[in-house]
Design an enzyme around this catalytic site. Structure first.
Site, short mmCIF file in Angstrom:
data_model
loop_
_atom_site.label_atom_id
_atom_site.label_comp_id
_atom_site.label_asym_id
_atom_site.label_seq_id
_atom_site.Cartn_x
_atom_site.Cartn_y
_atom_site.Cartn_z
N ASP A 419 0.84 -1.20 0.00
CA ASP A 419 0.00 0.00 0.00
C ASP A 419 0.88 1.25 0.00
O ASP A 419 2.06 1.21 0.30
CB ASP A 419 -0.89 -0.03 1.24
CG ASP A 419 -2.17 0.78 1.06
OD1 ASP A 419 -2.32 1.47 0.03
OD2 ASP A 419 -3.04 0.71 1.95
N GLU A 422 2.80 6.94 -2.47
CA GLU A 422 2.51 8.15 -3.27
C GLU A 422 2.97 9.43 -2.57
O GLU A 422 3.37 10.39 -3.23
CB GLU A 422 1.01 8.27 -3.55
CG GLU A 422 0.39 7.04 -4.20
CD GLU A 422 -0.22 6.10 -3.18
OE1 GLU A 422 -0.61 4.99 -3.57
OE2 GLU A 422 -0.30 6.48 -1.99
N ASP A 485 -8.77 3.71 -3.10
CA ASP A 485 -9.89 4.00 -2.20
C ASP A 485 -11.08 4.60 -2.96
O ASP A 485 -11.02 5.74 -3.41
CB ASP A 485 -9.45 4.95 -1.10
CG ASP A 485 -8.35 4.36 -0.24
OD1 ASP A 485 -8.12 3.14 -0.33
OD2 ASP A 485 -7.71 5.12 0.51
#
Length: 742
Positions: A419, A422, A485
């Site tokens: 995950d 970024e 998400d």
């Protein structure tokens, strides 16, 4: 970035310098370099006090032509650079004909006429121009704040549509959009993207080509927006490098692009089954996990992977890769018990080390974290308190990170959800001296590669798989990626599909999403419709944020839908894994926008609410509670896989489907290998195999893959022209499967 004020004027504070006139060309056998003045040179004095652009034209691979435009060449190249594993020097050939110099590579050439105004003309094998960098196509801009931008402009033909540029949730066709390559944790409902890929696919009535801007930092695109007949791309740098990729079909473009930047690895067959997670902030322990696994078994929904999300670790200590002892006192025993039930295990990780974790002191002492210019470790409290960032430009830090993950593999973990990646700062210093602006997007590549290479080493190359959120060019080599998400709504379901289709046209072969949506709790209708879509995607995962995603939370009918489509996906595995092997071999994705299979059909080019799953299955998810769906069938006879209904295309269809159905059509001329084992994705696909024969399949050779993506069996299906009877023969000594006419 926009530099002009309409067609006639420049924006305030911007000065433009355009390549105008060729002053010299130096040609070798396989490349040429042109020197372009930014104004007409009428007399010797015009050569003074005026820039000269250096334009190198070369070919790194067959059918690909690179252009490197440089203003001031003395700037130190700090990196990183995109890796091009498929590059082969001297792939082009240069010829001169009077004032014309031309570089040719396979079916593509670039032509420059020294006697004419500056134009780089890119042409196909027949000499037709597919795009050009003309009057304002090669330039640099300076601004009052001291910034220096290199820019390129390539013409957009009449009817030319632009796709790709990463996983973007904005409209599927990018014409008219402003797009910035800059990794961001922006969800699926904004113009931001987790996966920024500076590659665009261009499709027009005349054919297809691609454009790859080889700059890992911020690339700003104006796609028919600042200048409606041009695609402009710019970088704040002294050099701009881009590649034009030949077609003539969209598949040809993807083949060439992925051959250059890297083809996706083949995920293991078990990863195509259903994944179930704990969800994110929900309360869970071994008892909860076991109840979920038991519940799926009691309801006869086969489960392949169980995933532990963030809170398998202790609060405030992510990521320290240690099980929370208060919740999981016996992790090895628990994992062994789950694996005894045939499950693979995934756990959540990210590349951030919280200050409370014991790993923080360890990494700080060894210099494994990114630092600020003054030598302090870069930290902030957003996400984890006092977290630091692992510096994957440091080989010792990579080995340290891998050693922590290996402990988990030794405990019984099979794969990782990588995950984040970024939120990468630019006010930092990297171990290898990389440019922080260029590293912002590129960091995810190093992160995912570090984890993937560990899995390949410890589990074997055929067993390595990630569930990754962020990516950039070349990241397709480390599948699988998921959409990030999203909200729990039909709108979010549709935007997720747009993002996945956009990513698939950016070279990524495998893609997934959170079934039911991540944020919020879906309405049962949303969940059931999303189940069908999710289980007819490359990879299928039930995951949420603050609520569980076990099907019985949404009613008995949701259980039935989950079971129906899980069993169907398992039976489709001989077909799906063959398409997955094709993605590995060619770069053509498993989930395909309609334009990939039907590039000559103008209606297919804009479709973003349906797709081809492999070459022969059309899927149109239902985005309404009532079951109303509108979709398009291209030319040919289409057969519904679930009902046997035949429809003649081309045709638009308006239908209403129950929750146990959706438009799912087999293409004319197809033969689908259909397995007998509906309980697992990685069973014996030849045992009880049936070949589903669609109308028009008169002489078809079909292969069934093995679990390594090779060929387990080959069959030839023929139809008697007089009687219409279908027969099948097996190559070699293999058994002949059953035949079923659709």
């Amino acid at each position: 970035m926009k530099f002009t004020d309409g067609f006639w004027l420049m924006r305030d504070g911007v000065e433009a310098s355009y390549a105008t006139e060729v002053r010299d060309v130096r040609a070798d056998a396989d490349r040429f370099t042109a020197f372009a003045a930014i104004k007409r040179v009428e007399r010797r004095g015009d050569t003074l006090n005026s820039p000269l652009l250096t334009v190198d034209c070369f070919s790194p691979a067959e059918g690909v032509i690179g252009v490197r435009v440089t203003h001031l060449a003395g700037s130190r190249r700090r990196g990183p650079e995109f890796e091009l594993p498929g590059a082969h020097p001297q792939a082009g050939t240069v010829r001169r004909d009077g004032s014309v110099v031309e570089l040719t590579s396979g079916a593509l050439s670039v032509r420059l006429d020294e006697a004419a105004p500056w134009t780089l003309s890119f042409r196909d094998a027949d000499g037709h121009e597919i795009t050009s960098a003309g009057r304002k196509g090669t330039a640099f801009f300076t601004t009052d704040d001291g910034a220096h931008h290199m820019a390129g402009q390539l013409t957009l033909g009449v009817g030319e549509q632009v796709y790709g540029l990463g996983e973007r949730f904005t409209p599927f066709v990018k014409n008219g959009q402003v797009v910035d390559m800059w990794q961001a944790d922006g969800g699926t409902s904004s113009e931001q993207a987790y996966k920024n890929v500076p590659f665009s696919l261009h499709v027009s009535p005349a054919g297809a080509h691609g454009v790859f801007v080889s700059h890992p930092g911020r690339v700003s695109y104006e796609v028919g927006s600042e200048s409606v007949g041009q695609m402009q791309f710019s970088v704040e740098d002294q050099t701009l490098e881009y590649y034009v990729v030949a077609g003539p079909t969209p598949k040809d473009v993807l083949r060439r692009y992925t051959a250059l930047t890297g083809r996706p690895a083949l995920p293991p067959a078990w990863s195509f089954g259903l994944w179930l997670t704990t969800s994110f902030t929900t309360q869970y322990d071994e008892e909860t996990v076991t109840s979920f696994v038991d519940g799926m078994a009691e309801r006869e929904i086969p489960l392949s992977v169980f995933h532990f999300d963030c809170f398998w670790m202790r609060e405030y200590q992510w990521s320290d890769f240690a099980w929370d002892p208060d919740v999981f006192p016996d992790p090895e025993g628990m994992l062994a018990r789950l694996k005894e039930r045939g499950l693979k295990i995934s756990v959540w990780i990210n590349p951030y080390i919280a200050q409370k974790s014991a790993l923080f002191e360890e990494g700080a002492a060894e210099g494994y974290f990114v630092t600020r210019p003054n030598g302090d470790i870069w930290q902030w409290d957003l996400w984890q308190a006092g977290m630091a960032l692992v510096d994957f430009t440091n080989p010792r830090a990579c080995a340290w990170f891998q050693a922590k993950l290996k402990v988990l593999l030794d405990q019984g973990v099979d794969c990782f959800k990588t995950d984040f990646g970024e939120r990468i700062p630019t006010d930092v210093v990297w171990h290898d001296g990389s440019d922080p602006e260029r590293m912002h997007n590129y960091y995810t590549h190093l992160y995912n590669r570090t984890v993937f290479e560990l899995l390949e080493k410890e589990r074997g190359s055929g067993e390595a798989v990630l569930f990754a959120r962020s990516g950039t060019a070349g990241g397709q080599q480390f599948p699988v990626h998921w959409g990030g998400d999203c909200w729990s709504s039909f709108g979010a379901m549709a935007e997720s599909l747009r993002g996945g289709l956009s990513l698939s046209l950016s070279g990524f072969g495998f893609w997934s999403h959170d079934i039911g949506g991540f944020e919020g709790t879906p309405d049962p209708a949303v969940f059931k419709r999303w189940l069908a879509f999710g289980l007819l995607s490359s990879h299928s995962r039930l995951h949420g944020s603050s609520s569980y995603r076990v099907p019985w939370e949404f009613g008995d009918e949701a259980v039935d839908v989950a079971r129906r489509f899980t069993l169907l996906k398992h039976r489709l595995m001989p077909y799906l894994y063959g398409a997955a092997a094709e993605a590995r071999a060619t770069g053509v994705p498993l989930m395909r926008p309609m334009l990939l299979e039907f590039p000559a059909d103008p209606t297919a080019r804009a479709l973003d609410r349906q797709y081809m799953l492999g070459p022969d299955l059309l899927v149109a998810p239902v985005f309404s509670a009532e079951g109303d769906v509108e979709y398009y069938l291209p030319e040919g006879t289409w057969t519904h896989l679930l009902t046997g209904e035949r429809v003649q295309g081309p045709a638009w269809r308006h239908e209403r489907h129950g929750f146990d159905s959706l438009p799912l059509y087999v293409r004319e001329g197809a033969v689908l290998p259909f397995g007998a084992d509906d309980q697992r994705p990685d069973g014996d696909w030849l045992d009880g195999l049936t070949l589903l024969v669609a109308p028009g399949a008169d002489d078809v050779t079909v292969t069934v893959p093995d679990h390594d993506g090779g060929v387990a069996a080959t069959y030839r299906v023929t139809r008697d022209a007089e009687t219409g009877a279908v027969s099948v023969t097996a190559a070699g000594d293999g058994a002949v499967p059953e035949i079923q006419n659709l």
